[in-house]
Motif scaffolding. Structure first.
Motif, PDB file in Angstrom:
ATOM      1  N   GLU A 152       0.863  -1.187   0.000  1.00 49.98           N
ATOM      2  CA  GLU A 152       0.000   0.000   0.000  1.00 49.98           C
ATOM      3  C   GLU A 152       0.897   1.233   0.000  1.00 49.98           C
ATOM      4  O   GLU A 152       1.702   1.409   0.936  1.00 49.98           O
ATOM      5  CB  GLU A 152      -0.906   0.026   1.243  1.00 49.98           C
ATOM      6  N   MET A 162       2.660   4.611  -2.763  1.00 47.42           N
ATOM      7  CA  MET A 162       2.700   5.411  -3.991  1.00 47.42           C
ATOM      8  C   MET A 162       4.012   5.151  -4.715  1.00 47.42           C
ATOM      9  O   MET A 162       5.045   4.943  -4.066  1.00 47.42           O
ATOM     10  CB  MET A 162       2.659   6.910  -3.667  1.00 47.42           C
ATOM     11  N   LEU A 168       6.468   7.050  -7.562  1.00 47.25           N
ATOM     12  CA  LEU A 168       6.819   8.194  -8.402  1.00 47.25           C
ATOM     13  C   LEU A 168       7.743   7.693  -9.506  1.00 47.25           C
ATOM     14  O   LEU A 168       8.688   6.948  -9.217  1.00 47.25           O
ATOM     15  CB  LEU A 168       7.551   9.249  -7.560  1.00 47.25           C
ATOM     16  N   VAL A 173       2.724   9.924 -10.817  1.00 45.92           N
ATOM     17  CA  VAL A 173       2.563   9.265  -9.521  1.00 45.92           C
ATOM     18  C   VAL A 173       1.381   8.306  -9.650  1.00 45.92           C
ATOM     19  O   VAL A 173       0.331   8.701 -10.162  1.00 45.92           O
ATOM     20  CB  VAL A 173       2.301  10.286  -8.393  1.00 45.92           C
ATOM     21  N   VAL A 174       1.582   7.059  -9.224  1.00 48.52           N
ATOM     22  CA  VAL A 174       0.515   6.059  -9.306  1.00 48.52           C
ATOM     23  C   VAL A 174       0.339   5.433  -7.928  1.00 48.52           C
ATOM     24  O   VAL A 174       1.331   5.126  -7.242  1.00 48.52           O
ATOM     25  CB  VAL A 174       0.859   4.963 -10.351  1.00 48.52           C
ATOM     26  N   ALA A 175      -0.901   5.243  -7.525  1.00 53.10           N
ATOM     27  CA  ALA A 175      -1.198   4.558  -6.258  1.00 53.10           C
ATOM     28  C   ALA A 175      -0.857   3.075  -6.376  1.00 53.10           C
ATOM     29  O   ALA A 175      -1.003   2.475  -7.449  1.00 53.10           O
ATOM     30  CB  ALA A 175      -2.671   4.739  -5.917  1.00 53.10           C
ATOM     31  N   THR A 185      -2.007  -0.443  -4.667  1.00 56.12           N
ATOM     32  CA  THR A 185      -3.047  -1.070  -3.851  1.00 56.12           C
ATOM     33  C   THR A 185      -2.894  -2.584  -3.972  1.00 56.12           C
ATOM     34  O   THR A 185      -2.791  -3.094  -5.093  1.00 56.12           O
ATOM     35  CB  THR A 185      -4.451  -0.647  -4.348  1.00 56.12           C
ATOM     36  N   GLY A 222       5.729   3.498   1.101  1.00 54.27           N
ATOM     37  CA  GLY A 222       4.514   2.879   1.617  1.00 54.27           C
ATOM     38  C   GLY A 222       4.854   1.804   2.633  1.00 54.27           C
ATOM     39  O   GLY A 222       5.905   1.828   3.254  1.00 54.27           O
TER      40      GLY A 222
END
Ligand code: ZN
Length: 138
Positions: free
Chosen positions: A36, A38, A40, A102-104, A106, A137
């Motif tokens: 969990e 981010m 960059l 930037v991508v999350a 999950t 994260g």
């Protein structure tokens, strides 16, 4: 919080080119062990971009044509930046297409919208250029 850093190196055989780097970014997310957080992804050079869009060859061609209208490579003499260098157009193209995304993350995966893919866009190639991946994260 954990963090993970990785550099990718590209040496495209032409002045301009586009590479889908989603597999390399996904691999870095796996290597990080972060579930969990981010990620960059940024071009480390001021004549290349990282951006997100559709992996569709017609669109990529359209982008190339559109950028060439906005900032034509030639004549080199049209740019004050040129003289020692000839890459004035490449700096302008990079400004339009941006530096980073930037991508999350999950469940340990890139949490994209529909059809989203990450691309490296080279505007002044035929030499080594780097992309930074930084993941934070837990
Ligand atoms: Zn320059």
């Amino acid at each position: 919080m954990k963090s993970y850093r990785k550099e990718l190196t590209f040496n495209l055989p032409s002045r301009r080119g586009l590479v889908n780097i989603t597999p390399q970014v996904s691999a870095a997310v796996r290597e990080s062990g972060i579930k969990e957080g981010m990620v960059l992804v940024n071009a480390m050079h001021i004549t290349a971009s990282v951006f997100i869009n559709d992996d569709e060859s017609g669109l990529h061609h359209d982008m190339e044509v559109w950028l060439e209208k906005l900032a034509p490579e030639k004549p080199y003499s049209q740019y004050r930046h040129n003289g020692f260098e000839d890459n004035g157009d490449a700096h302008l193209k990079r400004s339009v297409m941006g530096r980073e995304v930037v991508v999350a993350i999950t469940n340990g995966r890139l949490d994209f919208g529909p059809w989203e893919q990450i691309f490296y866009f080279e505007f002044d190639g035929m030499r080594n250029k780097r992309v930074l991946i930084k993941i934070i994260g837990e």
